[in-house]
Scaffold this active site. Sequence first.
Site, PDB file in Angstrom:
ATOM      1  N   SER A 114      33.747  41.018  40.464  1.00  0.00           N
ATOM      2  CA  SER A 114      33.873  39.564  40.547  1.00  0.00           C
ATOM      3  C   SER A 114      34.578  39.131  41.829  1.00  0.00           C
ATOM      4  O   SER A 114      35.507  39.788  42.298  1.00  0.00           O
ATOM      5  CB  SER A 114      34.666  39.038  39.352  1.00  0.00           C
ATOM      6  OG  SER A 114      33.963  39.208  38.153  1.00  0.00           O
ATOM      7  N   HIS A 136      37.788  32.550  38.490  1.00  0.00           N
ATOM      8  CA  HIS A 136      38.287  33.295  37.324  1.00  0.00           C
ATOM      9  C   HIS A 136      39.162  34.476  37.747  1.00  0.00           C
ATOM     10  O   HIS A 136      39.915  35.010  36.938  1.00  0.00           O
ATOM     11  CB  HIS A 136      37.139  33.733  36.408  1.00  0.00           C
ATOM     12  CG  HIS A 136      36.319  34.885  36.894  1.00  0.00           C
ATOM     13  ND1 HIS A 136      35.144  34.724  37.574  1.00  0.00           N
ATOM     14  CD2 HIS A 136      36.506  36.222  36.780  1.00  0.00           C
ATOM     15  CE1 HIS A 136      34.624  35.905  37.852  1.00  0.00           C
ATOM     16  NE2 HIS A 136      35.436  36.839  37.382  1.00  0.00           N
ATOM     17  N   ASP A 189      32.921  28.257  39.735  1.00  0.00           N
ATOM     18  CA  ASP A 189      33.705  29.494  39.770  1.00  0.00           C
ATOM     19  C   ASP A 189      33.942  29.943  41.217  1.00  0.00           C
ATOM     20  O   ASP A 189      33.397  30.951  41.675  1.00  0.00           O
ATOM     21  CB  ASP A 189      32.976  30.573  38.976  1.00  0.00           C
ATOM     22  CG  ASP A 189      33.839  31.789  38.709  1.00  0.00           C
ATOM     23  OD1 ASP A 189      35.064  31.706  38.919  1.00  0.00           O
ATOM     24  OD2 ASP A 189      33.282  32.831  38.289  1.00  0.00           O
TER      25      ASP A 189
END
Length: 254
Positions: free
Chosen positions: A199, A67, A112
Amino acid sequence: MFFKCIILLSIAVLVFAAQIPRPEERIIGGHYIPIEYVPWQVSLLNNMVLRCGGSILSDRVILTAAHCVFNVTIEDLSVRAGSSHWGKGGQVVKVLKAIPHEQYCHSCSVNDVAVLILESPLKFSADVQNIALAEKPSQAGNITLVSGWGVTLEGANFSWPILQGVHVTILDPTECKRSHGEDVICADAVERDVCNGDSGGPLVSLPDRKLIGIVSWGYGCARKNPGIYADVVFFRNWLSSTINENLNSSTDEC
């Protein structure tokens, strides 16, 4: 005159104290961590602004979350290695290729994981080192380290400029995978967590310091819900084939 000086000094001390960051203003429940303690950590920059974190697998290969490279222009991406500050110091290298997992689902955060190939090699030093991938699945109760420059409070709109780290505990893998999918690890600690901007960063096992997870998502920050991390062991075969294919083709292009 002496009394007046005392008052002025007291005011100055109070003003200075007001500027000292409180614990809740840092990566949630965490602390400053020097880059030489986590030399595999990089910041992923989009137009030189922090987007995500990442981990050094080799001098030209970075591992991050899928992402983090969703809906971005490859020409705008670079990584900064060897600095505790995402905005200055260290080495900045442009990203040549960004390869997300071909079955990545942005709306459901499945698969992911992404590999970045750099335009030129990083120069290894005490502050810039690669990290080995874990070979075995994580076990419930294991203490781990996660680091990043993400927002310091849920709902905040700015990133912490200096690298922060926090220890979290691996939760029951069976229950985690039953609830959230086979490709993830769950980790948690009381009032300790990662948040937006962390992230793609590394979840590292201790004391062997191997990469076991990639910061993926969570329900808020430091709530009762665990942090969710892409499971590196689950993706080992994909990582190996993707790196070999794309690194070799990049070398041929050069």
